[in-house]
Structures are given as structure tokens and as C-alpha cells.
Design an enzyme around this catalytic site. Structure first.
Site, PDB file in Angstrom:
ATOM      1  N   GLU A  47      13.833  57.754  16.404  1.00  0.00           N
ATOM      2  CA  GLU A  47      14.405  58.301  17.633  1.00  0.00           C
ATOM      3  C   GLU A  47      13.317  58.781  18.597  1.00  0.00           C
ATOM      4  OE1 GLU A  47      17.063  61.189  15.871  1.00  0.00           O
ATOM      5  OE2 GLU A  47      18.647  59.684  15.749  1.00  0.00           O
ATOM      6  N   CYS A  48      12.282  57.993  18.736  1.00  0.00           N
ATOM      7  CA  CYS A  48      11.120  58.337  19.557  1.00  0.00           C
ATOM      8  C   CYS A  48      11.015  57.357  20.716  1.00  0.00           C
ATOM      9  CB  CYS A  48       9.870  58.256  18.676  1.00  0.00           C
ATOM     10  SG  CYS A  48       8.301  58.502  19.529  1.00  0.00           S
ATOM     11  N   GLY A  49      10.419  57.776  21.800  1.00  0.00           N
ATOM     12  CA  GLY A  49      10.197  56.881  22.930  1.00  0.00           C
ATOM     13  C   GLY A  49       9.285  55.712  22.587  1.00  0.00           C
ATOM     14  N   PHE A  50       8.481  55.857  21.534  1.00  0.00           N
ATOM     15  CA  PHE A  50       7.582  54.777  21.114  1.00  0.00           C
ATOM     16  C   PHE A  50       8.220  53.840  20.082  1.00  0.00           C
ATOM     17  CE2 PHE A  50       4.477  58.090  22.450  1.00  0.00           C
ATOM     18  CZ  PHE A  50       3.860  57.374  23.460  1.00  0.00           C
ATOM     19  N   THR A  51       9.461  54.111  19.687  1.00  0.00           N
ATOM     20  CA  THR A  51      10.135  53.312  18.663  1.00  0.00           C
ATOM     21  C   THR A  51      10.140  51.810  18.957  1.00  0.00           C
ATOM     22  OG1 THR A  51      11.455  55.214  18.008  1.00  0.00           O
ATOM     23  CG2 THR A  51      12.295  53.059  17.370  1.00  0.00           C
TER      24      THR A  51
END
Length: 177
Positions: A54-58
């Protein structure tokens, strides 16, 4: 004669571990069961990356999967380490595994959830942080371990798996044919 053979067989795991580079001498539970034995990757280039669903870098999962597909026949292994140290990972291994497979088609080895920073960090991450002088500061922090099992290059999450700088480091880390 049988007792001697048995004692020799009992020594084999210790001998294999003794030949493993200290940085790779770690065993981690796998995300979907089994064990990831990092020693099995000695002589290969290894990308170690802490992940979070659930990360922007996923979306970097897509690039990591492509990297794995494009370079595994040349001696590269990508190993993902889900971590909730930055409060962006799902709370169950089964949910993480499903998320990675369904959304990004991840087939590279993934460990069970681990800590990657601080005193609770998995021993592999403690060793990587010490050897590189750089601990993960966020999700998708990447380490490239050269085929010699000693040389390490660390990359921030801002460096994407398809960036020329990262690809150059991976190619330099690959075993020589």
C-alpha cells in the site's frame, strides 16, 4: 560402515553453510511457505528489496518482475521482503502473496513479512545495512549484491528498477560467463 556414512551426511549442512558468503548466510520463511535459503544464491547477483503493498512505490513490483524475467537466465535473483516498518503493508502473508500475484504477476521469491530497520531488523537487513552503510529509509529500498557475495550497492526507492543507473549496477553484479 553405515554409522560413518550417517555422520558424513550430518556434516553436509554445516559444510555448505561454511562455504556460503556471510552476507548470504541467512534463511527466511517464504511468503507462501517453505524457506528461502539465501546461500542457494551464492555465485549469482541478488537484488534484495523491502516491499509494501500500500505504498506509492508499489508499482515498482512491475519493474522488479521484468528485471527478474530479463536477467534470471544471466544469474540474477530478485528477492522481495514485505515489511510493515513504514506502516504500508497488509497484515497477513496470504494477503500480501495474493496482492503481489494478482496485481503484478510476481513470480520472484518473496519472504514472509520481516522488519528491515532498527533493532528488530532481520539479521539479513542488519548485515546489509552494516555492509553498505545504508539502512532502508522507506519501502522499495534496493540492495544489489554482486555475484562475489560481498560487493553491495544500495538504491533509494526513487531509483526505479528500470532506471539506467540501476540496470548498470545489476549488469556489473552479474556473474561473469
Amino acid at each position: 560402515m553405515m554409522p560413518k556414512l550417517l555422520s558424513v551426511l550430518l556434516l553436509l549442512p554445516a559444510v555448505a553453510s561454511a562455504s556460503c558468503p556471510p552476507l548470504l548466510d541467512h534463511r527466511i520463511p517464504g511468503l507462501t511457505g517453505g524457506t528461502i535459503d539465501m546461500c542457494a544464491y551464492q555465485g549469482k547477483a541478488v537484488v534484495v528489496v523491502n516491499t509494501a503493498s500500500e505504498c506509492g512505490f508499489t508499482p515498482q513490483f512491475k519493474g522488479l518482475q521484468s528485471l527478474w524475467q530479463n536477467y534470471r537466465d544471466k544469474g540474477l535473483v530478485v528477492v522481495g521482503f514485505p515489511s510493515d516498518d513504514f506502516f504500508q503493508e497488509l497484515d497477513k502473508d496470504k494477503a500480501v502473496a495474493s496482492f503481489c500475484q494478482v496485481n503484478y504477476g510476481v513470480t520472484f521469491p518473496m519472504a514472509s513479512r520481516v522488519h528491515v530497520r532498527g533493532d528488530a531488523a532481520h539479521p539479513l537487513y542488519q548485515a546489509l545495512s552494516k555492509a553498505s552503510g545504508d539502512a532502508p529509509k522507506w519501502n522499495f529500498y534496493k540492495y544489489v549484491i554482486a555475484a562475489d557475495g560481498k560487493t553491495i550497492t544500495a538504491f533509494s526507492p526513487l531509483t526505479k528498477p528500470d532506471s539506467p543507473t540501476f540496470i548498470k549496477a545489476v549488469e556489473a553484479a552479474l556473474p561473469t560467463p
